[in-house]
Each structure stands twice: as structure tokens, then as C-alpha cells.
Design a protein around this motif. Structure first.
Motif, PDB file in Angstrom:
ATOM      1  N   THR A  87      19.343  23.291  52.800  1.00 44.44           N
ATOM      2  CA  THR A  87      20.500  24.139  52.546  1.00 44.44           C
ATOM      3  C   THR A  87      21.209  24.474  53.854  1.00 44.44           C
ATOM      4  O   THR A  87      20.607  24.436  54.925  1.00 44.44           O
ATOM      5  CB  THR A  87      20.095  25.437  51.820  1.00 44.44           C
ATOM      6  OG1 THR A  87      19.148  26.142  52.623  1.00 44.44           O
ATOM      7  CG2 THR A  87      19.497  25.141  50.452  1.00 44.44           C
TER       8      THR A  87
ATOM      9  N   ARG B  75      18.555  25.461  40.891  1.00 45.13           N
ATOM     10  CA  ARG B  75      18.353  26.856  40.482  1.00 45.13           C
ATOM     11  C   ARG B  75      17.019  27.418  40.953  1.00 45.13           C
ATOM     12  O   ARG B  75      16.866  28.619  41.097  1.00 45.13           O
ATOM     13  CB  ARG B  75      18.469  26.989  38.974  1.00 45.13           C
ATOM     14  CG  ARG B  75      19.869  26.741  38.483  1.00 45.13           C
ATOM     15  CD  ARG B  75      20.187  27.664  37.323  1.00 45.13           C
ATOM     16  NE  ARG B  75      21.522  27.425  36.837  1.00 45.13           N
ATOM     17  CZ  ARG B  75      22.579  28.126  37.224  1.00 45.13           C
ATOM     18  NH1 ARG B  75      22.429  29.075  38.097  1.00 45.13           N
ATOM     19  NH2 ARG B  75      23.773  27.864  36.724  1.00 45.13           N
TER      20      ARG B  75
ATOM     21  N   THR C 247      18.207  28.897  44.437  1.00 42.63           N
ATOM     22  CA  THR C 247      19.106  30.045  44.318  1.00 42.63           C
ATOM     23  C   THR C 247      20.001  29.881  43.102  1.00 42.63           C
ATOM     24  O   THR C 247      20.299  28.760  42.691  1.00 42.63           O
ATOM     25  CB  THR C 247      19.973  30.225  45.580  1.00 42.63           C
ATOM     26  OG1 THR C 247      20.803  31.378  45.414  1.00 42.63           O
ATOM     27  CG2 THR C 247      20.861  29.034  45.846  1.00 42.63           C
TER      28      THR C 247
ATOM     29  N   ASP D 229      23.030  30.970  43.190  1.00 42.53           N
ATOM     30  CA  ASP D 229      24.377  30.784  43.731  1.00 42.53           C
ATOM     31  C   ASP D 229      24.775  29.325  43.603  1.00 42.53           C
ATOM     32  O   ASP D 229      23.943  28.429  43.670  1.00 42.53           O
ATOM     33  CB  ASP D 229      24.431  31.173  45.208  1.00 42.53           C
ATOM     34  CG  ASP D 229      24.184  32.652  45.416  1.00 42.53           C
ATOM     35  OD1 ASP D 229      24.352  33.421  44.453  1.00 42.53           O
ATOM     36  OD2 ASP D 229      23.824  33.034  46.538  1.00 42.53           O
TER      37      ASP D 229
END
Length: 87
Positions: A12, A40, A43, A45
Motif C-alpha cells: 500500500t 477489504r 482496509t 477505504d
């Protein structure tokens, strides 16, 4: 027909611009990687990340460091996939 478990590393980044820089950096390296939505499990987001095979992770991180591209974290996830053919 059964299931197999596959491991993938997800890297990330702090911003989409860093993901795009990482993609450009890795394109010419010959390493198999994919630009994918952040799972997921990491996160809720929305966002994008780099996914690669576990054996390529250290090389990917070294290439990113050489180009001064900051990443946030790496995650190892195991995914179950349907196996269609028997060995």
C-alpha cells in the motif's frame, strides 16, 4: 474439483500518485505485479495498491527504495481459489 490457497503480497502507498510512480518503476523490471484495488481484508477505504508474488516482494521493495518511492506497508494474504484441474 477443490480449492487451492495462493499467497500474494499487497503493497500500500500513501497516495495514488505514489502507486502510479511505483507502477512506472516496476514496468521495466520484468517482475510480475498487478495494480489492484486494496483488498477489504486490509482496509475498507477505497484505493489502489500493488500486488505481487511473495518471492518478488524484497526485489519490489528494493526497486522502490532505489527510486525513492515511499510505500506504507506490505501485507501477505492467502486467497482460496477454485482448482478446476487435478494434477
Amino acid at each position: 474439483m477443490g480449492f487451492i490457497e495462493e499467497e500474494r503480497y499487497y503493497i500500500t502507498f500513501p497516495a495514488l500518485t505514489a502507486v502510479l510512480k511505483a507502477e512506472k518503476c516496476l514496468e521495466s523490471s520484468g517482475i510480475k505485479f498487478w495494480l489492484v484495488p486494496i483488498p477489504r481484508e486490509i482496509t475498507a477505504d477505497c484505493g489502489m495498491c500493488i500486488m505481487c508474488y511473495p518471492e518478488a516482494t524484497e526485489l519490489v521493495k528494493a526497486l522502490l527504495a532505489a527510486e525513492d518511492i515511499a510505500y506504507e506497508q506490505t501485507y501477505l494474504l492467502k486467497k482460496r481459489k477454485l482448482k478446476f484441474f487435478q494434477d
